[in-house]
Design a protein around this motif. Sequence first.
Motif, short mmCIF file in Angstrom:
data_model
loop_
_atom_site.label_atom_id
_atom_site.label_comp_id
_atom_site.label_asym_id
_atom_site.label_seq_id
_atom_site.Cartn_x
_atom_site.Cartn_y
_atom_site.Cartn_z
N UNK A 1 0.82 -1.21 0.00
CA UNK A 1 0.00 0.00 0.00
C UNK A 1 0.86 1.27 0.00
N UNK A 2 2.07 1.17 0.58
CA UNK A 2 2.97 2.32 0.58
C UNK A 2 3.25 2.77 -0.85
N UNK A 3 3.48 1.80 -1.71
CA UNK A 3 3.88 2.14 -3.08
C UNK A 3 2.69 2.53 -3.94
N UNK A 4 1.51 2.03 -3.62
CA UNK A 4 0.30 2.52 -4.29
C UNK A 4 0.11 4.00 -3.99
N UNK A 5 0.30 4.37 -2.71
CA UNK A 5 0.16 5.77 -2.31
C UNK A 5 1.24 6.63 -2.97
N UNK A 6 2.47 6.11 -2.99
CA UNK A 6 3.57 6.86 -3.59
C UNK A 6 3.33 7.10 -5.09
N UNK A 7 2.76 6.09 -5.76
CA UNK A 7 2.47 6.23 -7.18
C UNK A 7 1.52 7.40 -7.44
N UNK A 8 0.48 7.49 -6.61
CA UNK A 8 -0.50 8.57 -6.78
C UNK A 8 0.11 9.92 -6.44
N UNK A 9 0.92 9.96 -5.36
CA UNK A 9 1.53 11.22 -4.95
C UNK A 9 2.43 11.78 -6.05
N UNK A 10 3.24 10.90 -6.66
CA UNK A 10 4.11 11.34 -7.74
C UNK A 10 3.32 11.76 -8.96
#
Length: 276
Positions: A153-162
Amino acid sequence: MDNQELKKCALEVRKGILASIHAAQSGHPGGSLSATELFTYLYFEEMNIDPKEPQKADRDRFVLSKGHCAPGLYATLAERGFLPKEDLLTLRHTGSYLQGHPDMKHTPGIDMSSGSLGQGISAAVGMAASAKIYKDPYRVYALLGDGELEEGEVWEAAMLAGFRKLDNLVVIVDNNNLQIDGPITEVNSPYPIDKKFEAFNFHVINVADGNDFDALRAAFKEARGVKGMPTAIIMKTVKGKGISFMENQVGWHGKGPNDAEYAAALAELKEAEETL
């Protein structure tokens, strides 16, 4: 605040962490102590907050994504004036508003309930996106553990933030290299952490010593100048920092000190205080 004042605050925060966990005979000292300088810098130097008005609309938001390190956040909030210091001794007690993980409904100064690893950064991304949509001026800060990076989930969130170019978001990774089961390199290595965040379109700042106020000051100053992308600050820290027998010891991830250990820890902090 100058570094001397920040160091004094950090010592008081450490005292609060140890007092609360000792009183509870439960909690997470290792990761709370490794992030003490970060908590102190955010709440006494970096963030736009007011303990007299904890819900003010334009306040900066902080999300403790590694929610088990609540003792560090509670001790900082108490030192900053959000809650009485004596209440720290009720940590994890039945009926206390200071439970083992942050609770935004009952604790002043808590912007998001957290505990399930990975969810905190997701909430922080949502806050930052909301600020962009409604043109609100606040910034959002989220603190993650390095073991937490094993959560997808960390990287799902990071994908959207970027993708959303959330330059009002600062993600901080407490890279103390230890999680509950041992070194992160032996459990499920997230390295290279910096390259992963870069791949998700983050501006990355590597901090060689996340327990040093000059290093933190430089990192957050750089982060404020970043436009068009979120920032990830990867800070190397020492788990259990400040208490010699807890430093770099995975066994202190989640247990309380006994009376003798607590007395020894306080003696070390007193000695550190006298050298300031």
